[in-house]
Scaffold this motif. Structure first.
Motif, PDB file in Angstrom:
ATOM      1  N   ILE A   1       0.821  -1.203   0.000  1.00 56.76           N
ATOM      2  CA  ILE A   1       0.000   0.000   0.000  1.00 56.76           C
ATOM      3  C   ILE A   1       0.863   1.264   0.000  1.00 56.76           C
ATOM      4  O   ILE A   1       0.475   2.302  -0.545  1.00 56.76           O
ATOM      5  CB  ILE A   1      -0.959   0.006   1.219  1.00 56.76           C
ATOM      6  CG1 ILE A   1      -1.770   1.316   1.328  1.00 56.76           C
ATOM      7  CG2 ILE A   1      -0.201  -0.224   2.516  1.00 56.76           C
ATOM      8  CD1 ILE A   1      -2.759   1.537   0.232  1.00 56.76           C
ATOM      9  N   GLY A   2       2.065   1.177   0.535  1.00 58.41           N
ATOM     10  CA  GLY A   2       2.961   2.325   0.584  1.00 58.41           C
ATOM     11  C   GLY A   2       3.339   2.864  -0.775  1.00 58.41           C
ATOM     12  O   GLY A   2       3.782   4.013  -0.895  1.00 58.41           O
ATOM     13  N   ARG A   3       3.168   2.055  -1.811  1.00 58.77           N
ATOM     14  CA  ARG A   3       3.514   2.506  -3.164  1.00 58.77           C
ATOM     15  C   ARG A   3       2.290   2.919  -3.977  1.00 58.77           C
ATOM     16  O   ARG A   3       2.431   3.344  -5.114  1.00 58.77           O
ATOM     17  CB  ARG A   3       4.266   1.395  -3.900  1.00 58.77           C
ATOM     18  CG  ARG A   3       5.660   1.165  -3.329  1.00 58.77           C
ATOM     19  CD  ARG A   3       6.658   0.890  -4.409  1.00 58.77           C
ATOM     20  NE  ARG A   3       8.002   1.220  -3.976  1.00 58.77           N
ATOM     21  CZ  ARG A   3       9.093   0.858  -4.632  1.00 58.77           C
ATOM     22  NH1 ARG A   3       8.993   0.150  -5.742  1.00 58.77           N
ATOM     23  NH2 ARG A   3      10.286   1.208  -4.205  1.00 58.77           N
ATOM     24  N   LEU A   4       1.109   2.786  -3.401  1.00 61.82           N
ATOM     25  CA  LEU A   4      -0.113   3.096  -4.138  1.00 61.82           C
ATOM     26  C   LEU A   4      -0.117   4.531  -4.661  1.00 61.82           C
ATOM     27  O   LEU A   4      -0.336   4.770  -5.853  1.00 61.82           O
ATOM     28  CB  LEU A   4      -1.331   2.851  -3.250  1.00 61.82           C
ATOM     29  CG  LEU A   4      -2.693   3.203  -3.849  1.00 61.82           C
ATOM     30  CD1 LEU A   4      -2.987   2.378  -5.093  1.00 61.82           C
ATOM     31  CD2 LEU A   4      -3.793   2.998  -2.802  1.00 61.82           C
ATOM     32  N   LYS A   5       0.119   5.489  -3.770  1.00 59.90           N
ATOM     33  CA  LYS A   5       0.065   6.891  -4.200  1.00 59.90           C
ATOM     34  C   LYS A   5       1.329   7.348  -4.935  1.00 59.90           C
ATOM     35  O   LYS A   5       1.234   7.829  -6.077  1.00 59.90           O
ATOM     36  CB  LYS A   5      -0.211   7.814  -3.016  1.00 59.90           C
ATOM     37  CG  LYS A   5      -0.353   9.273  -3.468  1.00 59.90           C
ATOM     38  CD  LYS A   5      -0.544  10.217  -2.300  1.00 59.90           C
ATOM     39  CE  LYS A   5      -0.753  11.642  -2.818  1.00 59.90           C
ATOM     40  NZ  LYS A   5       0.405  12.121  -3.610  1.00 59.90           N
ATOM     41  N   PRO A   6       2.519   7.214  -4.319  1.00 61.22           N
ATOM     42  CA  PRO A   6       3.697   7.817  -4.960  1.00 61.22           C
ATOM     43  C   PRO A   6       4.120   7.166  -6.274  1.00 61.22           C
ATOM     44  O   PRO A   6       4.735   7.823  -7.110  1.00 61.22           O
ATOM     45  CB  PRO A   6       4.789   7.677  -3.898  1.00 61.22           C
ATOM     46  CG  PRO A   6       4.345   6.538  -3.046  1.00 61.22           C
ATOM     47  CD  PRO A   6       2.848   6.610  -3.019  1.00 61.22           C
ATOM     48  N   ILE A   7       3.803   5.905  -6.469  1.00 61.18           N
ATOM     49  CA  ILE A   7       4.214   5.228  -7.704  1.00 61.18           C
ATOM     50  C   ILE A   7       3.081   5.195  -8.721  1.00 61.18           C
ATOM     51  O   ILE A   7       3.177   5.779  -9.801  1.00 61.18           O
ATOM     52  CB  ILE A   7       4.716   3.799  -7.418  1.00 61.18           C
ATOM     53  CG1 ILE A   7       5.934   3.834  -6.474  1.00 61.18           C
ATOM     54  CG2 ILE A   7       5.072   3.082  -8.719  1.00 61.18           C
ATOM     55  CD1 ILE A   7       7.172   4.479  -7.063  1.00 61.18           C
ATOM     56  N   TYR A   8       1.986   4.549  -8.407  1.00 64.31           N
ATOM     57  CA  TYR A   8       0.951   4.285  -9.414  1.00 64.31           C
ATOM     58  C   TYR A   8      -0.015   5.459  -9.588  1.00 64.31           C
ATOM     59  O   TYR A   8      -0.216   5.949 -10.702  1.00 64.31           O
ATOM     60  CB  TYR A   8       0.211   2.995  -9.057  1.00 64.31           C
ATOM     61  CG  TYR A   8       1.178   1.882  -8.736  1.00 64.31           C
ATOM     62  CD1 TYR A   8       2.031   1.365  -9.725  1.00 64.31           C
ATOM     63  CD2 TYR A   8       1.295   1.374  -7.446  1.00 64.31           C
ATOM     64  CE1 TYR A   8       2.945   0.371  -9.431  1.00 64.31           C
ATOM     65  CE2 TYR A   8       2.210   0.380  -7.143  1.00 64.31           C
ATOM     66  CZ  TYR A   8       3.038  -0.119  -8.138  1.00 64.31           C
ATOM     67  OH  TYR A   8       3.951  -1.089  -7.837  1.00 64.31           O
ATOM     68  N   TYR A   9      -0.617   5.908  -8.501  1.00 63.28           N
ATOM     69  CA  TYR A   9      -1.594   7.001  -8.578  1.00 63.28           C
ATOM     70  C   TYR A   9      -0.962   8.264  -9.159  1.00 63.28           C
ATOM     71  O   TYR A   9      -1.489   8.866 -10.111  1.00 63.28           O
ATOM     72  CB  TYR A   9      -2.157   7.261  -7.184  1.00 63.28           C
ATOM     73  CG  TYR A   9      -3.176   8.372  -7.104  1.00 63.28           C
ATOM     74  CD1 TYR A   9      -4.520   8.134  -7.402  1.00 63.28           C
ATOM     75  CD2 TYR A   9      -2.812   9.655  -6.704  1.00 63.28           C
ATOM     76  CE1 TYR A   9      -5.466   9.150  -7.318  1.00 63.28           C
ATOM     77  CE2 TYR A   9      -3.740  10.677  -6.610  1.00 63.28           C
ATOM     78  CZ  TYR A   9      -5.072  10.409  -6.923  1.00 63.28           C
ATOM     79  OH  TYR A   9      -5.998  11.420  -6.833  1.00 63.28           O
ATOM     80  N   ASP A  10       0.170   8.655  -8.600  1.00 62.88           N
ATOM     81  CA  ASP A  10       0.799   9.904  -9.042  1.00 62.88           C
ATOM     82  C   ASP A  10       1.269   9.823 -10.491  1.00 62.88           C
ATOM     83  O   ASP A  10       1.184  10.805 -11.233  1.00 62.88           O
ATOM     84  CB  ASP A  10       1.979  10.256  -8.132  1.00 62.88           C
ATOM     85  CG  ASP A  10       1.526  10.776  -6.768  1.00 62.88           C
ATOM     86  OD1 ASP A  10       0.302  10.915  -6.559  1.00 62.88           O
ATOM     87  OD2 ASP A  10       2.390  11.031  -5.905  1.00 62.88           O
ATOM     88  N   ARG A  11       1.766   8.666 -10.914  1.00 63.86           N
ATOM     89  CA  ARG A  11       2.252   8.544 -12.294  1.00 63.86           C
ATOM     90  C   ARG A  11       1.098   8.550 -13.296  1.00 63.86           C
ATOM     91  O   ARG A  11       1.241   9.090 -14.394  1.00 63.86           O
ATOM     92  CB  ARG A  11       3.100   7.282 -12.446  1.00 63.86           C
ATOM     93  CG  ARG A  11       4.442   7.384 -11.743  1.00 63.86           C
ATOM     94  CD  ARG A  11       5.271   6.123 -11.875  1.00 63.86           C
ATOM     95  NE  ARG A  11       6.514   6.246 -11.118  1.00 63.86           N
ATOM     96  CZ  ARG A  11       7.417   5.282 -10.991  1.00 63.86           C
ATOM     97  NH1 ARG A  11       7.219   4.108 -11.578  1.00 63.86           N
ATOM     98  NH2 ARG A  11       8.515   5.491 -10.277  1.00 63.86           N
ATOM     99  N   ILE A  12      -0.006   7.961 -12.917  1.00 61.56           N
ATOM    100  CA  ILE A  12      -1.189   8.032 -13.794  1.00 61.56           C
ATOM    101  C   ILE A  12      -1.669   9.475 -13.889  1.00 61.56           C
ATOM    102  O   ILE A  12      -1.949   9.971 -14.983  1.00 61.56           O
ATOM    103  CB  ILE A  12      -2.314   7.111 -13.272  1.00 61.56           C
ATOM    104  CG1 ILE A  12      -1.904   5.635 -13.415  1.00 61.56           C
ATOM    105  CG2 ILE A  12      -3.606   7.365 -14.041  1.00 61.56           C
ATOM    106  CD1 ILE A  12      -2.860   4.667 -12.749  1.00 61.56           C
ATOM    107  N   LYS A  13      -1.740  10.159 -12.759  1.00 60.42           N
ATOM    108  CA  LYS A  13      -2.171  11.559 -12.750  1.00 60.42           C
ATOM    109  C   LYS A  13      -1.214  12.439 -13.560  1.00 60.42           C
ATOM    110  O   LYS A  13      -1.635  13.407 -14.193  1.00 60.42           O
ATOM    111  CB  LYS A  13      -2.250  12.075 -11.314  1.00 60.42           C
ATOM    112  CG  LYS A  13      -3.290  11.393 -10.447  1.00 60.42           C
ATOM    113  CD  LYS A  13      -4.681  11.957 -10.663  1.00 60.42           C
ATOM    114  CE  LYS A  13      -4.846  13.282  -9.994  1.00 60.42           C
ATOM    115  NZ  LYS A  13      -6.249  13.789 -10.076  1.00 60.42           N
ATOM    116  N   LEU A  14       0.057  12.070 -13.548  1.00 60.61           N
ATOM    117  CA  LEU A  14       1.064  12.835 -14.261  1.00 60.61           C
ATOM    118  C   LEU A  14       1.029  12.578 -15.768  1.00 60.61           C
ATOM    119  O   LEU A  14       1.618  13.312 -16.547  1.00 60.61           O
ATOM    120  CB  LEU A  14       2.456  12.496 -13.702  1.00 60.61           C
ATOM    121  CG  LEU A  14       3.624  13.420 -14.008  1.00 60.61           C
ATOM    122  CD1 LEU A  14       3.354  14.836 -13.513  1.00 60.61           C
ATOM    123  CD2 LEU A  14       4.895  12.865 -13.357  1.00 60.61           C
TER     124      LEU A  14
END
Length: 371
Positions: free
Chosen positions: A51-64
């Motif tokens: 779960i620690g990688r949910l936001k900084p890796i996947y969510y943020d990269r999709i948003k970017l």
């Protein structure tokens, strides 16, 4: 004052991750795969890849805009036992699961299967895909390249990724043999865990541009991106403790993740273009499934493998040591400890989860750490 850690049950956490993935444009069935890979990591005690990688890796990269939430899994070349896949920068978990399943299907029919992938993204814990093969009574092998982090032996420039080389094998015990580790002394994800915990990294994990050891965790993460710090390969700095071995294995993974499939490699995986703007990482993976029953009876293999592991664990211990472990044992014990507790959520992770909840309006969730 120590931070407050909350435990969230696996079912709630997995549903939350599914809803986050869906909220950012991942189709539901693919979101379930992504969440399954991440929760498997947390279940096995591998906090660096859950779960620690949910936001900084996947969510943020999709948003970017540098990772596609909708995955186009394209088989561009195929033989009886082989295939080459282009993932078109979709969800690495989905690409990885489909690629390993393709290798398994070929192994069922022909004894062995290998699939090479290009243009993928971070696929979570490599052990997930080896375990897929294990569950089918097979040996599973996988590896992936990654953005540059490791300096070659006698070098200081981050050239190779952490490049895990992962094996999974069934045994006659309660848990399989799963060797899932980077070819560097540590991986970026573990340094991220240290950063969230406010701890310095051990000396010898990271070097600067002059080859000196670094321990300042927060700045290290920034300098790894800038290229002014580098991870050391397995074995450590120089040849004295055999750092060239880790360097060599990392290079093997790089070749198998790029040369077979015509993929990107080394500095081509930085994630930035010539104008220093974010771009897709274009990672490569490989997946191998070996059908044990084509060589010997599966139960015989499991028994022999189990006996090897038991003899290793029962061998003479060093003074002051209570146990000897074999690969996969600690992860199994982590599962036994966590199965009724869930996922540990520290303060940094609490903030990420609340941010995701707010941005995606996931009001159906109420976490114990909310004010």
């Amino acid at each position: 004052m120590s931070e407050k850690i909350y435990w969230i049950d696996f079912e709630t956490m997995e549903k939350f991750m599914v809803d986050v993935f869906v909220g950012v444009g991942v189709p539901l069935e693919d979101a379930k795969i992504c969440a399954d890979v991440l929760i498997t990591s947390d279940k096995r005690g591998i906090d660096s890849h859950g779960i620690g990688r949910l936001k900084p890796i996947y969510y943020d990269r999709i948003k970017l805009g540098i990772q596609n939430p909708v995955t186009n899994f394209e088989i561009v070349r195929e033989g009886l036992t082989t295939a080459v896949v282009d993932g078109h920068d979709g969800m690495g978990h989905v690409i990885g699961k489909k690629a390993m399943q393709l290798a398994i299907d070929k192994a069922k029919k022909y004894g062995m299967g290998m699939v090479a992938v290009r243009n993928s993204t971070h696929y979570g814990i490599a052990g997930y895909y080896s375990l897929m093969a294990v569950k089918e009574g097979m040996i599973g092998i996988t590896g992936t390249n990654a953005r540059p982090s490791i300096a070659p032996t006698f070098g200081v420039e981050n050239m190779l990724g952490t490049n895990p080389l992962t094996f999974g094998m069934p045994t006659d015990e309660e848990f399989p043999f799963v060797l899932d580790c980077a070819t560097s002394i540590t991986q970026r994800g573990k340094i991220e865990v240290y950063d969230r915990e406010g701890k310095d990294v051990p000396k010898g994990w990271v070097i600067d541009e002059n080859g000196n050891a670094r321990t300042d965790t927060h700045q290290i993460l920034k300098d790894l991106v800038k290229g002014t710090a580098a991870l050391t390969p397995l074995g450590g700095i120089g040849e004295e403790t055999a750092g060239y071995k880790g360097y060599g294995y990392a290079t093997v993974v790089e070749i198998l993740s790029a040369a077979l499939q015509g993929g990107s490699f080394l500095k081509g995986l930085l994630g930035f273009d010539e104008n220093n703007k974010p771009m897709p990482y274009h990672l490569g993976h490989f997946f191998i499934a070996i059908n044990i029953s084509e060589f010997t009876e599966l139960e015989n293999f499991k028994k022999t493998t189990g006996e090897i592991l038991r003899q290793l664990r029962n061998s003479k211990k060093a003074p002051g040591q209570d146990r000897i472990y074999t690969a996969g044992e600690k992860e199994y014990e982590a599962w036994l400890y966590r199965k009724d507790k869930g996922v540990p959520v520290n303060e940094a992770l609490q903030r990420d989860m609340l941010t995701l909840k707010k941005e995606l309006n996931l009001t159906q969730y109420s976490f114990p750490f909310e004010e």
